[in-house]
Design an enzyme around this catalytic site. Structure first.
Site, short mmCIF file in Angstrom:
data_model
loop_
_atom_site.label_atom_id
_atom_site.label_comp_id
_atom_site.label_asym_id
_atom_site.label_seq_id
_atom_site.Cartn_x
_atom_site.Cartn_y
_atom_site.Cartn_z
N ASP A 45 0.86 -1.18 0.00
CA ASP A 45 0.00 0.00 0.00
C ASP A 45 0.89 1.23 0.00
O ASP A 45 1.98 1.21 0.58
CB ASP A 45 -0.93 0.02 1.22
CG ASP A 45 -2.24 0.73 0.94
OD1 ASP A 45 -3.29 0.08 0.90
OD2 ASP A 45 -2.21 1.97 0.74
N ASP A 100 4.18 1.91 -4.73
CA ASP A 100 3.07 2.12 -5.65
C ASP A 100 2.88 0.88 -6.54
O ASP A 100 3.87 0.26 -6.96
CB ASP A 100 3.33 3.35 -6.52
CG ASP A 100 2.11 3.75 -7.33
OD1 ASP A 100 2.00 3.30 -8.47
OD2 ASP A 100 1.26 4.49 -6.80
N ASP A 151 -9.71 1.27 -5.47
CA ASP A 151 -10.41 2.52 -5.75
C ASP A 151 -11.01 2.44 -7.16
O ASP A 151 -10.29 2.18 -8.13
CB ASP A 151 -9.42 3.69 -5.68
CG ASP A 151 -10.10 5.04 -5.64
OD1 ASP A 151 -11.14 5.21 -6.31
OD2 ASP A 151 -9.58 5.94 -4.95
N LYS A 156 -14.60 8.30 -12.77
CA LYS A 156 -14.59 9.25 -13.88
C LYS A 156 -13.73 8.75 -15.03
O LYS A 156 -12.63 8.23 -14.82
CB LYS A 156 -14.11 10.62 -13.40
CG LYS A 156 -15.04 11.26 -12.38
CD LYS A 156 -14.54 12.63 -11.94
CE LYS A 156 -15.51 13.24 -10.91
NZ LYS A 156 -15.04 14.57 -10.44
N ASP A 161 -16.95 -4.49 -4.46
CA ASP A 161 -18.39 -4.31 -4.29
C ASP A 161 -18.93 -3.37 -5.36
O ASP A 161 -20.14 -3.14 -5.44
CB ASP A 161 -18.69 -3.71 -2.92
CG ASP A 161 -18.18 -2.27 -2.83
OD1 ASP A 161 -16.97 -2.07 -3.10
OD2 ASP A 161 -18.97 -1.37 -2.52
N GLU A 206 -11.55 -5.75 5.52
CA GLU A 206 -12.37 -4.89 6.39
C GLU A 206 -13.55 -4.31 5.63
O GLU A 206 -14.68 -4.28 6.14
CB GLU A 206 -11.53 -3.75 6.96
CG GLU A 206 -10.44 -4.17 7.93
CD GLU A 206 -9.14 -4.55 7.25
OE1 GLU A 206 -8.20 -4.94 7.94
OE2 GLU A 206 -9.08 -4.48 5.99
#
Length: 211
Positions: free
Chosen positions: A69, A96, A118, A122, A154, A192
């Site tokens: 991360d 990264d 993420d 857009k 999700d 989580e």
């Protein structure tokens, strides 16, 4: 994952070099020395707070796991989980996802996980999605021939985009789950986010894609 800045997080990571690899470029091609064995390496890009990577490590002691991360605070919470679990087969990297070839030789990673990345919804941000073709090129380089990516989310839009991206890149969709928690898949380890979303009744999507 957006997490409030954690005071002292950077020092916390630096004070645990047995778990957090501070100079991962030096480990390139030598991860067997870091772990002290020749077990296969599985990596999670975007490891969040570490529930998945530590859960997998405890479930599979003969596999080495690396959680990746870029966010210091996030990785510090993952370190909490690693210390608590006392799993000897987990390491953490603050790097990264687009620069993985700096830290892993060609074919050095056996399998990759992308969990609740993420979505960057857009269109102008498409290139930031972890399943965009340039990321896939990087993953393919560090994975073996016919290496696999296991992807969970999700977000239906990101899932549909990722299925198309995998297919257009020439990957094979080995298995697709349109409602993971309603399936008979028994080896799932939740993140989580996954725990939180599933408690709200949200559908979790999963795919295993192979180069």
């Amino acid at each position: 994952m957006r997490v409030r800045k954690r005071k002292g997080a950077e020092d916390y990571l630096e004070n645990h070099p047995q778990y957090v690899i501070l100079n991962p470029e030096d480990a390139k091609g030598k991860w067997h020395l870091v772990f002290g064995n020749d077990n296969p390496i599985h990596i999670e890009v975007g490891s969040g707070k570490g529930a998945f990577i530590t859960g997998m490590a405890l479930q599979n002691p003969n596999i080495n796991y690396i959680g990746i991360d870029i966010q210091v605070s996030v990785l510090s919470y993952a370190l909490d989980k690693v210390i608590e679990s006392q799993a000897p087969n987990v390491r953490l990297l603050r790097v990264d996802g687009s620069s993985l070839t700096n830290y892993f030789e060609d074919g050095e990673v056996a399998l990759m996980y992308l969990n609740f990345s993420d979505p960057w919804p857009k269109t102008r941000h498409e290139k930031r999605r972890l399943t965009y073709k340039t990321f896939l090129e990087t993953y393919q380089q560090i994975l073996p021939e016919h290496g696999e990516i296991h992807f969970k989310t999700d977000n239906r839009g990101l899932f549909e985009y990722s299925l198309a991206s995998f297919s257009q890149y020439g990957m094979t969709l080995k298995q697709v789950w349109l409602d993971l928690h309603a399936s008979n898949y028994e080896s799932n380890v939740m993140t989580e986010y996954e725990q939180k979303f599933s408690e709200k009744g949200q559908v979790i999507y999963r795919v295993e894609a192979q180069f």
